[in-house]
Design a protein around this motif. Structure first.
Motif, mmCIF file in Angstrom:
data_model
loop_
_atom_site.group_PDB
_atom_site.id
_atom_site.type_symbol
_atom_site.label_atom_id
_atom_site.label_comp_id
_atom_site.label_asym_id
_atom_site.label_seq_id
_atom_site.Cartn_x
_atom_site.Cartn_y
_atom_site.Cartn_z
ATOM 1 N N VAL A 1 0.850 -1.194 0.000
ATOM 2 C CA VAL A 1 0.000 0.000 0.000
ATOM 3 C C VAL A 1 0.880 1.236 0.000
ATOM 4 N N LEU A 2 0.651 2.106 -0.984
ATOM 5 C CA LEU A 2 1.323 3.395 -1.051
ATOM 6 C C LEU A 2 0.287 4.496 -0.840
ATOM 7 N N HIS A 3 0.674 5.724 -1.040
ATOM 8 C CA HIS A 3 -0.218 6.839 -0.703
ATOM 9 C C HIS A 3 -1.517 6.807 -1.498
ATOM 10 N N ASP A 4 -1.431 6.562 -2.797
ATOM 11 C CA ASP A 4 -2.616 6.637 -3.646
ATOM 12 C C ASP A 4 -2.822 5.411 -4.518
ATOM 13 N N ARG A 5 -2.103 4.342 -4.235
ATOM 14 C CA ARG A 5 -2.224 3.139 -5.062
ATOM 15 C C ARG A 5 -1.801 1.919 -4.253
ATOM 16 N N VAL A 6 -2.147 0.759 -4.799
ATOM 17 C CA VAL A 6 -1.765 -0.497 -4.163
ATOM 18 C C VAL A 6 -1.165 -1.404 -5.225
ATOM 19 N N THR A 7 -0.025 -1.987 -4.916
ATOM 20 C CA THR A 7 0.613 -2.958 -5.793
ATOM 21 C C THR A 7 0.262 -4.351 -5.297
ATOM 22 N N VAL A 8 -0.312 -5.145 -6.184
ATOM 23 C CA VAL A 8 -0.770 -6.500 -5.860
ATOM 24 C C VAL A 8 0.217 -7.496 -6.459
ATOM 25 N N PHE A 9 0.582 -8.539 -5.704
ATOM 26 C CA PHE A 9 1.554 -9.494 -6.221
ATOM 27 C C PHE A 9 1.231 -10.901 -5.743
ATOM 28 N N ASN A 10 1.678 -11.878 -6.516
ATOM 29 C CA ASN A 10 1.586 -13.264 -6.055
ATOM 30 C C ASN A 10 2.445 -14.187 -6.900
ATOM 31 N N VAL A 11 2.832 -15.282 -6.285
ATOM 32 C CA VAL A 11 3.419 -16.440 -6.956
ATOM 33 C C VAL A 11 2.742 -17.649 -6.325
ATOM 34 N N GLY A 12 2.037 -18.449 -7.108
ATOM 35 C CA GLY A 12 1.310 -19.584 -6.570
ATOM 36 C C GLY A 12 -0.179 -19.326 -6.501
ATOM 37 N N ASP A 13 -0.868 -20.022 -5.589
ATOM 38 C CA ASP A 13 -2.331 -19.946 -5.557
ATOM 39 C C ASP A 13 -2.897 -19.286 -4.306
ATOM 40 N N SER A 14 -2.078 -18.669 -3.464
ATOM 41 C CA SER A 14 -2.637 -17.788 -2.437
ATOM 42 C C SER A 14 -3.201 -16.560 -3.139
ATOM 43 N N LYS A 15 -4.176 -15.896 -2.514
ATOM 44 C CA LYS A 15 -4.984 -14.941 -3.263
ATOM 45 C C LYS A 15 -5.036 -13.549 -2.632
ATOM 46 N N VAL A 16 -5.323 -12.585 -3.506
ATOM 47 C CA VAL A 16 -5.631 -11.211 -3.100
ATOM 48 C C VAL A 16 -6.944 -10.827 -3.757
ATOM 49 N N TYR A 17 -7.866 -10.276 -2.954
ATOM 50 C CA TYR A 17 -9.159 -9.827 -3.451
ATOM 51 C C TYR A 17 -9.346 -8.338 -3.180
ATOM 52 N N ASP A 18 -10.037 -7.673 -4.078
ATOM 53 C CA ASP A 18 -10.634 -6.370 -3.808
ATOM 54 C C ASP A 18 -11.946 -6.651 -3.103
ATOM 55 N N ALA A 19 -12.027 -6.272 -1.825
ATOM 56 C CA ALA A 19 -13.191 -6.604 -1.005
ATOM 57 C C ALA A 19 -14.156 -5.429 -0.930
ATOM 58 N N ALA A 20 -14.592 -4.928 -2.084
ATOM 59 C CA ALA A 20 -15.532 -3.804 -2.129
ATOM 60 C C ALA A 20 -16.908 -4.263 -1.664
ATOM 61 N N GLN A 21 -17.717 -3.304 -1.219
ATOM 62 C CA GLN A 21 -19.050 -3.633 -0.744
ATOM 63 C C GLN A 21 -19.940 -4.208 -1.848
ATOM 64 N N ASP A 22 -19.716 -3.781 -3.087
ATOM 65 C CA ASP A 22 -20.601 -4.217 -4.171
ATOM 66 C C ASP A 22 -20.136 -5.496 -4.856
ATOM 67 N N GLY A 23 -19.075 -6.109 -4.369
ATOM 68 C CA GLY A 23 -18.623 -7.356 -4.967
ATOM 69 C C GLY A 23 -17.211 -7.703 -4.550
ATOM 70 N N LEU A 24 -16.877 -8.979 -4.691
ATOM 71 C CA LEU A 24 -15.540 -9.469 -4.373
ATOM 72 C C LEU A 24 -14.844 -9.800 -5.677
ATOM 73 N N ARG A 25 -13.704 -9.174 -5.924
ATOM 74 C CA ARG A 25 -13.013 -9.352 -7.207
ATOM 75 C C ARG A 25 -11.581 -9.798 -6.950
ATOM 76 N N GLN A 26 -11.196 -10.940 -7.537
ATOM 77 C CA GLN A 26 -9.845 -11.430 -7.345
ATOM 78 C C GLN A 26 -8.865 -10.593 -8.152
ATOM 79 N N LEU A 27 -7.809 -10.131 -7.479
ATOM 80 C CA LEU A 27 -6.784 -9.318 -8.120
ATOM 81 C C LEU A 27 -5.538 -10.129 -8.443
ATOM 82 N N SER A 28 -5.281 -11.184 -7.698
ATOM 83 C CA SER A 28 -4.131 -12.048 -7.952
ATOM 84 C C SER A 28 -4.434 -12.994 -9.115
ATOM 85 N N VAL A 29 -3.390 -13.668 -9.584
ATOM 86 C CA VAL A 29 -3.514 -14.598 -10.714
ATOM 87 C C VAL A 29 -3.087 -15.982 -10.239
ATOM 88 N N ASP A 30 -3.994 -16.934 -10.260
ATOM 89 C CA ASP A 30 -3.684 -18.270 -9.754
ATOM 90 C C ASP A 30 -2.678 -18.988 -10.648
#
Length: 246
Positions: free
Chosen positions: A120-149
């Protein structure tokens, strides 16, 4: 004053004998242990803040060693992870570290781990992964996966697969990785869920979203953990909720 709230927990689940997951939130790490309750940490918004989970490979030796190596290295590098290139270089460094630690030690040979997280930076977020652990955007209107399995499609009739096509370490000799790294905008109120597959394998995304719509921070983390336990708790469960507060 804007801030970052990170709520985290790690649990062995109901089937595994010990916890091979690790977690990092800023300078704080949790390696191969169990939290009795969700822990919430507050950080100022500005300096790069890394939050990530690492899931040691089951069925191979010393998964908890590999995952701990990775989160501790990310904790040390965290304040310097100010762009995508820096994050990618850090993950490649972690891959080298896991292989180097296993080199010449038969007790550690083929140890490996997945990793997924955000910076997390001041005005942006860098999302990263290697493998199948996950990162989601947990907005109120929906759950969206940001990582790549890094996993093949599940077999017909199955929702998930346990196969992983890319990990940090995990082989008898060094294999390079191609980290998934992307950047998204950030605003007050935004939330990310970072978790190992001990949460997402037994609990469908629809149920994750339903819980996150009505809960936040510690209560949300507890309810997510509870859902995984009620679904059988087949694996270690480690998660972090990252929320941007005002």
């Amino acid at each position: 004053m804007p801030y970052i709230a990170v709520t985290a927990l790690s649990d062995v689940g109901l089937v595994r004998e010990h916890n091979e997951d690790s977690l990092v939130a800023g300078p704080w790490t949790l390696c191969g242990t169990v939290t009795e309750n969700p822990q919430t940490l507050l950080f100022p918004l500005g300096t790069p803040l890394v939050t990530a989970v690492a899931d040691g490979l089951g069925g191979q030796p010393a998964g908890e060693v590999a995952s701990a190596l990775v989160v501790r290295q990310l904790a040390a590098l965290g304040p310097a992870l100010d762009d995508e290139d820096a994050v990618g270089e850090a993950l490649n460094m972690c891959n080298h570290m896991v292989y180097s630690a296993a080199d010449g030690n038969p007790d550690l040979l083929t140890m490996g781990t997945t990793v997924a997280g955000v910076v997390v930076l001041h005005d942006r977020v860098t999302v990263f992964n290697v493998g199948d652990s996950k990162v989601y955007d947990a907005a109120q209107d929906g759950l969206r996966q940001l990582s790549v399995d890094d996993s093949p499609p599940p077999r017909p009739g199955r929702r998930v697969t346990t196969a992983v096509t890319q990990t940090l370490g995990g082989g008898p000799s060094y294999t390079p990785v191609t980290p998934h790294v992307t950047t998204a905008s950030l605003a007050p109120g935004d939330r990310c869920l970072v978790c190992t597959d001990g949460l997402t394998d037994p609990v469908p995304d629809e149920e994750l979203h339903a819980l996150l719509r009505v809960h936040d921070d510690g209560r949300a983390a507890y309810e997510l953990w509870k859902a995984a336990i009620e679904a059988g708790g087949p694996d270690n469960i480690t998660l972090a909720l990252v929320r941007i507060g005002e």
